[in-house]
Design a protein around this motif. Structure first.
Motif, PDB file in Angstrom:
ATOM      1  N   PRO A 146       0.743  -1.221   0.201  1.00 56.98           N
ATOM      2  CA  PRO A 146       0.067   0.107  -0.061  1.00 56.98           C
ATOM      3  C   PRO A 146       0.971   1.474  -0.065  1.00 56.98           C
ATOM      4  O   PRO A 146       1.996   1.101   0.230  1.00 56.98           O
ATOM      5  N   GLU A 182      -4.410   3.626   3.645  1.00 57.45           N
ATOM      6  CA  GLU A 182      -5.355   2.736   2.982  1.00 57.45           C
ATOM      7  C   GLU A 182      -5.648   1.604   4.210  1.00 57.45           C
ATOM      8  O   GLU A 182      -6.680   1.099   4.053  1.00 57.45           O
ATOM      9  N   ALA A 215      -9.172  -2.836   7.040  1.00 53.41           N
ATOM     10  CA  ALA A 215      -9.454  -1.990   5.696  1.00 53.41           C
ATOM     11  C   ALA A 215     -10.808  -1.417   5.816  1.00 53.41           C
ATOM     12  O   ALA A 215     -11.699  -1.966   6.582  1.00 53.41           O
ATOM     13  N   GLN A 262     -13.154  -4.198   1.219  1.00 55.89           N
ATOM     14  CA  GLN A 262     -11.686  -3.968   0.568  1.00 55.89           C
ATOM     15  C   GLN A 262     -11.072  -5.214   1.029  1.00 55.89           C
ATOM     16  O   GLN A 262      -9.926  -5.171   1.108  1.00 55.89           O
TER      17      GLN A 262
END
Lengths: 469, 105
Positions: free
Chosen positions: A254, A393, A452, A456
């Motif tokens: 990420p 994220e 998340a 996701q």
């Protein structure tokens, strides 16, 4: 089975002329062998698994499902038609499921072979897999230690190599904690991603079916199959199901990870803190920027979770009375005595405690102040966690507060509740969360948890594949 | 809203839940767990030993019965640890626990 028939997750690929019956028999032998040491399974279904394998072998190649020939273990609170479904409770010791849970039905349709049902804490209420009526499951990494819970049986079955993937249930961390304690991956999907029809309910606003596997791709394959709306579970959500295995096969660090602060991990021992910092460095080495955040206060989080979970448990477990469900103890011949006797004899200490707690907080005088306050706390925690995703994220936290303890260690009252301090966050907020192996401390597995935003899971699997790749 | 939860009250709930109340060491462990979970939301939590029915025959005896919350019990999860410090010799009956989120009693 030939090595060429195996993918990196350790189970057969759909095409090809695989010896499913032979692979199933080998998997059953392997399960039986490891089970003598660790008791991962409560019931091995030799006949049923062999019959399924023979049926699969007759399928033409173009009719084979995405999990063709995959041996799977299923936690014993998930209904598998014809098999004992005890939820680890003496009260349900004689109960056999008359139907398949939706997740089991979907596994079968995809070509999986259900090897058997696995051990758990009674009704999923525990963090060690020691409270089930058949005794504890031992940790395959060190059989003198707990495996974590409550999905300790599924975790041990995977970590010992008996099966490549297993289904568990996760209410407050029951998939993630044993995954971390055994060095494998454990995924709790977004609330609503997977049907709970056929799951013995513990706390319905938290309960989710999760997967455990040695590789992210194995999780992805199974998650794609079991996800999706189910008219028999009103909480399941009708939205597109991504190809999770494909996501897991595309490792990607990420851009930004938001990790909990050093103050939040001060409760860990020094070696666990060091392991957590090594995980941060690994993300940085992969190109991720690390930001930090503060977790909601522990006392607030733990109390909110246990108030709500116990309240729901007291309601859900009311049906186990020796009349509608469960073994009956007759008592003095009155209905009240039979119900009280059946429940007292059938439930273990921890389950009775949680029923007492739940009945208390739902009783007049406490419901508004305690239950309503916990509900408000839950919303505040969810809002706060969702707000942190504006910085990155994923949220990153440890899974477990301590290394798996020895089975013989005494446990102070409520100490296991403190142990849930990290995992209950995703449960309270309904977020997807993935336990990821992150090395060792003192020769025992250490795991981190990635959380998340809702839905996701694909991104979680991709990040986990990069982190461990 | 009641201003606290006494142990005899907590265990009378067992009748509503159709289970027998726990005895002995299990009873003490139940109380400790109840304090941990419910203590956040009640301004005054639970009883002293003197009003504690578990001192009766059939319940725990000795130190456990006299003071189920001893200073050496684990204090994690409470804001400052003081929540556990009862002084039954001074007749203290309740533990003061800070309210959180304004949603308590």
């Amino acid at each position: 089975m030939t090595p060429a028939g195996e993918d990196p997750s350790g189970f057969p690929l759909p095409p090809g002329d695989l010896d499913v019956a032979g692979a199933t028999a080998a998997a059953l032998d392997r399960a039986e062998e490891v089970d003598r040491r660790i008791q991962a399974f409560l019931h091995l279904d030799r006949e049923g698994a062999a019959a399924t394998a023979r049926r699969l072998e007759r399928q033409p190649p173009d009719a084979r499902g995405p999990l063709f020939g995959l041996p799977v273990a299923v936690k014993d609170n998930i209904a598998v038609r014809g098999l004992p479904s005890t939820s680890g409770s003496a009260l349900l010791g004689a109960y056999r499921a008359p139907y398949d849970a939706t997740v089991v039905e979907r596994l079968r349709c995809a070509g999986a072979v259900i090897l058997g049902t696995t051990n758990l804490d009674e009704f999923g209420m525990g963090s060690a897999t020691t409270s089930g009526f058949r005794g504890p499951t031992r940790n395959p990494v060190d059989p003198e230690r707990i495996v974590g819970g409550s999905s300790g049986g599924p975790a041990a079955a995977v970590a010992s190599g008996a099966v490549p993937v297993a289904l568990g249930t996760d209410t407050g961390g029951s998939v993630r904690l044993p995954a971390a304690h055994t060095g494998i991956f454990g995924l709790r999907p977004t609330y609503g991603r997977v049907s709970r029809f056929g799951i013995t309910a513990y706390a319905s606003s938290f309960d989710q079916v999760g997967c455990l596997a040695a590789h992210p791709e194995g999780l992805g394959r199974v998650l794609s199959v079991i996800s999706g709306a189910d008219p028999r579970d009103a909480t399941s959500v009708d939205r597109e199901v991504p190809d999770f295995a494909a996501a897991a096969a595309r490792p990607a660090f990420p851009r930004t990870v938001v990790a909990c602060s050093d103050d939040d991990i001060a409760i860990l021992d020094s070696r666990s803190r060091a392991a957590f910092h090594r995980a941060l460095h690994r993300f940085e080495a992969g190109g991720s920027t690390i930001r930090r955040f503060r977790l909601p206060e522990a006392v607030t989080t733990i109390s909110a979770y246990y108030v709500l979970a116990c309240a729901e448990a007291s309601s859900n477990l009311a049906r186990f009375d020796g009349m509608r469900y469960g073994n009956r103890v007759e008592g003095d011949g009155t209905l009240a005595a039979a119900i009280r006797g059946s429940r007292t004899a059938g439930f273990g200490d921890e389950v009775r405690l949680r029923i007492l707690l739940g009945t208390t907080v739902l009783s007049q005088g406490y419901r508004d102040a305690v239950y309503a306050a916990a509900t408000a706390a839950r919303k505040a925690i969810r809002d706060r966690l969702l707000g942190h995703f504006e910085q990155g994220e994923f949220l990153l936290i440890p899974v477990a507060r301590t290394a798996p303890r020895r089975l013989t260690d005494a446990v102070a009252a409520g100490a296991d509740y403190d142990g849930d301090r990290f995992t209950i966050l995703a449960s309270l907020a309904g977020l997807p969360a993935l336990a990821v192996p992150a090395g060792e401390r003192d020769g025992l597995p250490f795991g981190v948890e990635l959380m998340a935003p809702p839905w996701q899971e694909a991104a979680l699997l991709s990040a986990a594949a990069a982190f461990t790749g | 809203m009641a201003d606290g939860i006494k142990s005899d009250e907590f265990f009378r709930i067992a009748a509503l839940a159709s289970v027998a109340p726990p005895e002995g060491e299990t009873r003490t462990r139940n109380l400790l767990a109840a304090r941990k979970v419910l203590g956040t939301y009640t301004s005054r939590v639970v009883e002293t030993a003197r009003s504690e029915p578990e001192a009766q025959p059939g319940g725990p005896s000795g130190e456990d019965a006299a003071c189920p919350l001893r200073p050496d019990e684990p204090r994690d999860g409470f804001p400052d640890g003081k929540a556990f410090e009862l002084a039954p010799e001074r007749g203290e009956r309740f533990v003061q626990v800070p309210r959180v989120l304004g949603g308590g009693t």
